[in-house]
Design a protein around this motif. Structure first.
Motif, PDB file in Angstrom:
ATOM      1  N   THR A 177       0.817  -1.068  -0.099  1.00  0.00           N
ATOM      2  CA  THR A 177      -0.054   0.089  -0.067  1.00  0.00           C
ATOM      3  C   THR A 177       0.951   1.236  -0.081  1.00  0.00           C
ATOM      4  OG1 THR A 177      -1.602   1.364   1.289  1.00  0.00           O
ATOM      5  CG2 THR A 177      -0.255  -0.423   2.508  1.00  0.00           C
ATOM      6  N   HIS A 199      -1.557   3.746   6.296  1.00  0.00           N
ATOM      7  CA  HIS A 199      -1.504   2.351   6.553  1.00  0.00           C
ATOM      8  C   HIS A 199      -0.346   2.034   7.099  1.00  0.00           C
ATOM      9  CE1 HIS A 199      -4.546   2.107   2.841  1.00  0.00           C
ATOM     10  NE2 HIS A 199      -5.062   2.935   3.770  1.00  0.00           N
ATOM     11  N   ARG A 210       3.176   0.428   6.553  1.00  0.00           N
ATOM     12  CA  ARG A 210       3.330  -0.858   6.162  1.00  0.00           C
ATOM     13  C   ARG A 210       4.210  -1.047   4.996  1.00  0.00           C
ATOM     14  NH1 ARG A 210      -2.279  -1.678   6.637  1.00  0.00           N
ATOM     15  NH2 ARG A 210      -2.781  -2.059   4.659  1.00  0.00           N
ATOM     16  N   TYR A 225      -8.263  -1.316  -1.718  1.00  0.00           N
ATOM     17  CA  TYR A 225      -6.950  -0.834  -1.913  1.00  0.00           C
ATOM     18  C   TYR A 225      -6.761   0.167  -3.338  1.00  0.00           C
ATOM     19  CZ  TYR A 225      -6.192  -3.058   2.043  1.00  0.00           C
ATOM     20  OH  TYR A 225      -6.227  -3.766   3.562  1.00  0.00           O
ATOM     21  N   THR A 242      -9.285  -3.907   7.676  1.00  0.00           N
ATOM     22  CA  THR A 242      -9.209  -3.129   6.327  1.00  0.00           C
ATOM     23  C   THR A 242     -10.202  -1.973   6.283  1.00  0.00           C
ATOM     24  OG1 THR A 242      -9.041  -5.366   4.989  1.00  0.00           O
ATOM     25  CG2 THR A 242      -9.717  -3.631   3.784  1.00  0.00           C
ATOM     26  N   ASP A 295      -8.006   0.776   7.612  1.00  0.00           N
ATOM     27  CA  ASP A 295      -7.578   1.232   6.656  1.00  0.00           C
ATOM     28  C   ASP A 295      -8.012   2.270   5.986  1.00  0.00           C
ATOM     29  OD1 ASP A 295      -5.027  -0.214   7.067  1.00  0.00           O
ATOM     30  OD2 ASP A 295      -5.231  -1.611   5.243  1.00  0.00           O
ATOM     31  N   THR A 332      -7.714   6.408   5.554  1.00  0.00           N
ATOM     32  CA  THR A 332      -7.322   6.950   4.086  1.00  0.00           C
ATOM     33  C   THR A 332      -8.245   8.078   3.835  1.00  0.00           C
ATOM     34  OG1 THR A 332      -6.626   5.019   3.088  1.00  0.00           O
ATOM     35  CG2 THR A 332      -7.126   6.752   1.795  1.00  0.00           C
TER      36      THR A 332
END
Ligand SMILES: Cc1cc2nc3c(=O)[nH]c(=O)nc-3n(C[C@H](O)[C@H](O)[C@H](O)COP(=O)(O)OP(=O)(O)OC[C@H]3O[C@@H](n4cnc5c(N)ncnc54)[C@H](O)[C@@H]3O)c2cc1C
Length: 284
Positions: A56, A61, A107, A188, A210, A213, A217
């Motif tokens: 990513t 993240h 990450r 993603y 997720t 995440d 974002t």
């Protein structure tokens, strides 16, 4: 495309170059005598070691396990944390340090760490990265023929499958809205999330890591309207304990024969050691 034609050792083909495939290639390369095998990782992504989790590009993240517990080398728990210190990889990232002192780098940094250990073997051609996806595999005598998505073939003597996570896809229950213009089916797809306006109301289906995440974002993109998240089980992804706890239970010395058996043993251990233990109840 067989390395046997080049007069090298047997070909070990690894399908997938995420953490599992990259770690397998790395350990084979460092443990086998020079020239004992031709290690080929078939991976469509540009780098090895990134996979789904660590490729990513979004800086919000972060790893969800402290750096001190993520390592390429079993038994060397601080290997990644030491690398962070030696390379200064998070010197300009104050948010990588949590309130409890544990490190949670972006990450992608973990992917860079894994890749950096593979690089000498890639330069020395001990490991080869074939950039494609495997479309199918056929048995051939004692070995295998891999048919790649770009039409090439690769003969292999041994095969390791490390493809793990399938690409994100729309759950069947949501297929009726597959064509909707404002649906982001791949979490993603940063471009898709970027297109969500700051004042748009958002529904996130799922409340696991997720979803964390996605919300990170949106937050980074300046989103300020309502976000609803749906969970089948009514859980949200949880934060880490303020104080790090010691691991409990031993699930390794007596191996479980299936994931279900291991899950049952883990649940029984939690009941016995944590929930029925007054000392732990007080700490909870
Ligand atoms: C969003 C997310 C965050 C995570 N964060 C953490 C974390 O912080 N800490 C932690 O310990 N664990 C984390 N995990 C768990 C993580 O999945 C594992 O730690 C580990 O990265 C799994 O790696 P893998 O190589 O097995 O799988 P993957 O990362 O899925 O890699 C598989 C690779 O196989 C390739 N591939 C797939 N099909 C083919 C094909 N047909 N041909 C060739 N190549 C193919 C893919 O391109 C991919 O690169 C996270 C997982 C996810 C999904």
């Amino acid at each position: 495309m067989s390395a046997r034609d080049l007069g090298r050792g047997p070909v070990v083909a690894i399908i997938g170059g995420g953490f599992s495939g990259a770690a397998t290639a790395f350990h084979l390369a460092r443990l086998l005598p020079a020239g004992a095998a031709d290690i080929v990782v078939v991976e469509p992504r540009e780098g090895l070691g990134y996979g789904l989790a660590y490729s990513t590009a979004d800086p919000s993240h972060r790893i969800n396990v402290p750096a001190s517990r993520m390592t390429l080398i079993s038994g060397q728990d601080s290997h990644f944390a030491d690398w962070l210190e030696q390379t200064g990889a998070i010197l300009d990232d104050a948010e990588a340090i949590a309130a409890n002192g544990a490190l949670y780098p972006q990450r992608r940094v973990f992917g860079r760490y894994v890749e950096s250990y593979l690089q000498p073997f890639l330069f020395g051609k001990v490991i080869r990265h074939v950039r494609s996806a495997v479309a199918s595999v056929e048995l051939s005598g004692q070995g295998y023929i891999l048919i790649l998505a770009d039409g090439r073939t690769l003969a292999a003597d041994a095969l390791v499958i490390a493809a793990t996570h399938p690409p994100p896809a729309l759950p069947s229950a949501l297929r009726s809205v597959a064509a909707a213009a404002r649906l982001v089916a791949n979490p993603y797809d940063l471009g898709g999330l970027q297109a969500i306006g700051r004042d748009d109301q958002v529904l996130v289906v799922g409340t696991g890591l997720t979803s964390a995440d996605i919300i990170a974002t949106l937050d980074r993109n300046g989103h300020r309207s309502r976000i609803d998240a749906l969970s089948r089980h009514g859980y949200r992804s949880r934060s880490h304990a303020v104080l790090p706890g010691d691991p409990i239970g031993d699930f390794i010395s007596l191996p479980s024969r299936s994931a279900t058996v291991m899950l049952r043993r883990i649940r029984a251990t939690i009941l016995e050691r944590v929930l029925f233990n007054p000392v732990h109840i007080l700490r909870l």
